[in-house]
Motif scaffolding. Sequence first.
Motif, PDB file in Angstrom:
ATOM      1  N   PRO A   1      10.912   6.343  -5.664  1.00  0.00           N
ATOM      2  CA  PRO A   1      11.525   6.454  -4.120  1.00  0.00           C
ATOM      3  C   PRO A   1      12.359   5.156  -4.007  1.00  0.00           C
ATOM      4  O   PRO A   1      12.391   4.159  -4.399  1.00  0.00           O
ATOM      5  CB  PRO A   1      10.240   6.244  -3.544  1.00  0.00           C
ATOM      6  N   SER A   2      13.281   5.434  -2.848  1.00  0.00           N
ATOM      7  CA  SER A   2      14.239   4.593  -2.557  1.00  0.00           C
ATOM      8  C   SER A   2      13.653   3.576  -1.770  1.00  0.00           C
ATOM      9  O   SER A   2      12.432   3.659  -1.065  1.00  0.00           O
ATOM     10  CB  SER A   2      15.189   5.374  -1.664  1.00  0.00           C
ATOM     11  N   MET A   3      14.092   2.484  -1.763  1.00  0.00           N
ATOM     12  CA  MET A   3      13.429   1.336  -0.937  1.00  0.00           C
ATOM     13  C   MET A   3      13.483   1.623   0.933  1.00  0.00           C
ATOM     14  O   MET A   3      12.573   1.306   1.502  1.00  0.00           O
ATOM     15  CB  MET A   3      14.398   0.110  -1.042  1.00  0.00           C
ATOM     16  N   ARG A   4      14.343   2.313   1.251  1.00  0.00           N
ATOM     17  CA  ARG A   4      14.529   2.915   2.499  1.00  0.00           C
ATOM     18  C   ARG A   4      13.455   3.757   2.783  1.00  0.00           C
ATOM     19  O   ARG A   4      12.766   3.517   3.760  1.00  0.00           O
ATOM     20  CB  ARG A   4      16.147   3.602   2.772  1.00  0.00           C
ATOM     21  N   ALA A   5      13.094   4.627   1.887  1.00  0.00           N
ATOM     22  CA  ALA A   5      11.935   5.759   2.072  1.00  0.00           C
ATOM     23  C   ALA A   5      10.556   4.874   2.271  1.00  0.00           C
ATOM     24  O   ALA A   5       9.861   5.292   2.875  1.00  0.00           O
ATOM     25  CB  ALA A   5      11.922   6.672   1.064  1.00  0.00           C
ATOM     26  N   ILE A   6      10.456   3.580   1.452  1.00  0.00           N
ATOM     27  CA  ILE A   6       9.312   3.024   1.328  1.00  0.00           C
ATOM     28  C   ILE A   6       9.172   2.428   2.870  1.00  0.00           C
ATOM     29  O   ILE A   6       8.105   2.406   3.610  1.00  0.00           O
ATOM     30  CB  ILE A   6       9.204   2.147   0.267  1.00  0.00           C
ATOM     31  N   ALA A   7      10.189   1.660   3.247  1.00  0.00           N
ATOM     32  CA  ALA A   7      10.153   1.176   4.532  1.00  0.00           C
ATOM     33  C   ALA A   7       9.911   1.974   5.602  1.00  0.00           C
ATOM     34  O   ALA A   7       9.069   1.578   6.408  1.00  0.00           O
ATOM     35  CB  ALA A   7      11.483   0.179   4.734  1.00  0.00           C
ATOM     36  N   ARG A   8      10.525   3.016   5.594  1.00  0.00           N
ATOM     37  CA  ARG A   8      10.399   4.091   6.543  1.00  0.00           C
ATOM     38  C   ARG A   8       8.963   4.464   6.771  1.00  0.00           C
ATOM     39  O   ARG A   8       8.386   4.789   7.854  1.00  0.00           O
ATOM     40  CB  ARG A   8      11.258   5.315   6.439  1.00  0.00           C
ATOM     41  N   GLU A   9       8.185   4.914   5.434  1.00  0.00           N
ATOM     42  CA  GLU A   9       6.838   5.326   5.332  1.00  0.00           C
ATOM     43  C   GLU A   9       5.979   4.189   5.927  1.00  0.00           C
ATOM     44  O   GLU A   9       4.807   4.518   6.514  1.00  0.00           O
ATOM     45  CB  GLU A   9       6.705   5.741   4.099  1.00  0.00           C
ATOM     46  N   ALA A  10       6.528   3.002   5.698  1.00  0.00           N
ATOM     47  CA  ALA A  10       5.480   1.841   6.087  1.00  0.00           C
ATOM     48  C   ALA A  10       5.544   1.613   7.520  1.00  0.00           C
ATOM     49  O   ALA A  10       4.969   0.788   7.967  1.00  0.00           O
ATOM     50  CB  ALA A  10       5.831   0.618   5.109  1.00  0.00           C
TER      51      ALA A  10
ATOM     52  N   PHE B   1      10.557  -8.223  -0.037  1.00  0.00           N
ATOM     53  CA  PHE B   1      10.608  -7.881  -1.415  1.00  0.00           C
ATOM     54  C   PHE B   1      12.350  -7.882  -1.493  1.00  0.00           C
ATOM     55  O   PHE B   1      12.907  -6.817  -1.227  1.00  0.00           O
ATOM     56  CB  PHE B   1       9.957  -6.519  -1.975  1.00  0.00           C
ATOM     57  N   PRO B   2      12.952  -8.953  -1.886  1.00  0.00           N
ATOM     58  CA  PRO B   2      14.491  -8.808  -1.881  1.00  0.00           C
ATOM     59  C   PRO B   2      15.002  -8.067  -2.739  1.00  0.00           C
ATOM     60  O   PRO B   2      16.198  -7.586  -2.533  1.00  0.00           O
ATOM     61  CB  PRO B   2      14.620 -10.485  -2.159  1.00  0.00           C
ATOM     62  N   THR B   3      14.669  -7.682  -3.819  1.00  0.00           N
ATOM     63  CA  THR B   3      14.871  -6.454  -4.908  1.00  0.00           C
ATOM     64  C   THR B   3      13.841  -5.474  -5.281  1.00  0.00           C
ATOM     65  O   THR B   3      12.832  -5.577  -4.983  1.00  0.00           O
ATOM     66  CB  THR B   3      15.304  -7.256  -6.264  1.00  0.00           C
ATOM     67  N   ARG B   4      14.280  -4.604  -5.627  1.00  0.00           N
ATOM     68  CA  ARG B   4      13.501  -3.499  -6.085  1.00  0.00           C
ATOM     69  C   ARG B   4      12.473  -3.992  -7.173  1.00  0.00           C
ATOM     70  O   ARG B   4      11.284  -3.842  -7.166  1.00  0.00           O
ATOM     71  CB  ARG B   4      13.953  -2.097  -6.604  1.00  0.00           C
ATOM     72  N   GLU B   5      13.079  -4.852  -8.112  1.00  0.00           N
ATOM     73  CA  GLU B   5      12.187  -5.567  -9.082  1.00  0.00           C
ATOM     74  C   GLU B   5      11.083  -6.270  -8.681  1.00  0.00           C
ATOM     75  O   GLU B   5       9.966  -6.367  -9.125  1.00  0.00           O
ATOM     76  CB  GLU B   5      13.074  -6.365 -10.356  1.00  0.00           C
ATOM     77  N   SER B   6      11.505  -7.271  -7.461  1.00  0.00           N
ATOM     78  CA  SER B   6      10.191  -7.766  -6.737  1.00  0.00           C
ATOM     79  C   SER B   6       9.382  -7.026  -6.235  1.00  0.00           C
ATOM     80  O   SER B   6       7.947  -7.166  -6.312  1.00  0.00           O
ATOM     81  CB  SER B   6      10.841  -8.841  -5.704  1.00  0.00           C
ATOM     82  N   LEU B   7       9.486  -5.803  -5.786  1.00  0.00           N
ATOM     83  CA  LEU B   7       8.408  -4.878  -5.084  1.00  0.00           C
ATOM     84  C   LEU B   7       7.519  -4.209  -6.151  1.00  0.00           C
ATOM     85  O   LEU B   7       6.530  -4.211  -6.369  1.00  0.00           O
ATOM     86  CB  LEU B   7       9.299  -3.817  -4.196  1.00  0.00           C
ATOM     87  N   VAL B   8       8.427  -3.739  -7.247  1.00  0.00           N
ATOM     88  CA  VAL B   8       7.553  -3.220  -8.520  1.00  0.00           C
ATOM     89  C   VAL B   8       6.745  -4.250  -9.356  1.00  0.00           C
ATOM     90  O   VAL B   8       5.562  -4.055  -9.459  1.00  0.00           O
ATOM     91  CB  VAL B   8       8.680  -2.729  -9.590  1.00  0.00           C
ATOM     92  N   ASP B   9       7.215  -5.305  -9.198  1.00  0.00           N
ATOM     93  CA  ASP B   9       6.347  -6.405  -9.814  1.00  0.00           C
ATOM     94  C   ASP B   9       4.991  -6.962  -8.996  1.00  0.00           C
ATOM     95  O   ASP B   9       4.112  -6.834  -9.461  1.00  0.00           O
ATOM     96  CB  ASP B   9       7.135  -7.660  -9.990  1.00  0.00           C
TER      97      ASP B   9
ATOM     98  N   ALA C   1       0.788  -1.186  -0.136  1.00  0.00           N
ATOM     99  CA  ALA C   1      -0.120   0.072  -0.005  1.00  0.00           C
ATOM    100  C   ALA C   1       0.867   1.253  -0.042  1.00  0.00           C
ATOM    101  O   ALA C   1       0.486   2.413  -0.841  1.00  0.00           O
ATOM    102  CB  ALA C   1      -0.883   0.075   1.146  1.00  0.00           C
ATOM    103  N   VAL C   2       1.957   1.498   0.915  1.00  0.00           N
ATOM    104  CA  VAL C   2       2.890   2.679   1.005  1.00  0.00           C
ATOM    105  C   VAL C   2       3.414   2.802  -0.192  1.00  0.00           C
ATOM    106  O   VAL C   2       3.764   3.606  -0.803  1.00  0.00           O
ATOM    107  CB  VAL C   2       3.740   2.120   2.125  1.00  0.00           C
ATOM    108  N   ALA C   3       4.259   1.632  -0.920  1.00  0.00           N
ATOM    109  CA  ALA C   3       4.909   1.590  -1.991  1.00  0.00           C
ATOM    110  C   ALA C   3       3.892   2.315  -3.307  1.00  0.00           C
ATOM    111  O   ALA C   3       4.486   2.942  -3.969  1.00  0.00           O
ATOM    112  CB  ALA C   3       5.345   0.350  -2.567  1.00  0.00           C
ATOM    113  N   THR C   4       2.652   1.483  -3.402  1.00  0.00           N
ATOM    114  CA  THR C   4       1.806   1.993  -4.265  1.00  0.00           C
ATOM    115  C   THR C   4       1.734   3.755  -4.059  1.00  0.00           C
ATOM    116  O   THR C   4       1.660   4.448  -5.167  1.00  0.00           O
ATOM    117  CB  THR C   4       0.379   1.272  -4.355  1.00  0.00           C
ATOM    118  N   ARG C   5       1.183   4.058  -2.952  1.00  0.00           N
ATOM    119  CA  ARG C   5       0.957   5.407  -2.719  1.00  0.00           C
ATOM    120  C   ARG C   5       2.203   6.259  -3.312  1.00  0.00           C
ATOM    121  O   ARG C   5       2.318   7.318  -3.753  1.00  0.00           O
ATOM    122  CB  ARG C   5       0.474   5.699  -1.401  1.00  0.00           C
ATOM    123  N   MET C   6       3.322   5.916  -2.707  1.00  0.00           N
ATOM    124  CA  MET C   6       4.608   6.652  -2.967  1.00  0.00           C
ATOM    125  C   MET C   6       4.737   6.652  -4.474  1.00  0.00           C
ATOM    126  O   MET C   6       5.388   7.644  -5.042  1.00  0.00           O
ATOM    127  CB  MET C   6       5.758   5.867  -2.217  1.00  0.00           C
TER     128      MET C   6
END
Length: 190
Positions: free
Chosen positions: A35-44, A55-63, A22-27
Amino acid sequence: MTEAEMRAPRADAARNRDQLLAVATRMFMSAEAEPSMRAIAREAGVGIATLYRHFPTRESLVDAVYRDQVVRLTSGARELLDRMPPAEAMRRWMDLFGDWIAAKNGMIDTLVAMIESGEIAHAQTRGELLAAITAILDAGRAAGDLRSDVTAEDVADSLIGIFTVAPRREHDAKAARLLNLLMDGLRPVA
């Protein structure tokens, strides 16, 4: 413990994953750049290790975000048709499509690389989205409130054009006006 219990994620792990999506989608929807992975984690509200565990990689989160949005669009078509007349469902679905486009804009570099590498099957996604549009068009034709000569491709191409000239986060009023004009064109001529 049964095999199913061993494979099922713990409730807190499932909540963390849902929160991260949800946070990654909103960001992604509101970002000018990815946005950086760190920023997404912090916001979540989770640690970076928790994000990487899911999500071991940015690609896995984007997917995951991309697939989640496609599911929301395809299931959204059915849910909207269950609750409202087809023409109204179509207009509401267009807003969901706009949200999907906006989310893609915030992850575009990674997404393009994944499509080019074959990690995401663009043709399959397009087929799923066209099927959702077709379901609404068919219901609208049967109800007499959407034109019979319009194809799902016509609608999809029109939506892409609208959101190209009026990205949602920057031009909500313009996008809404253009979507309403498109809806006027989808209604049968009296």
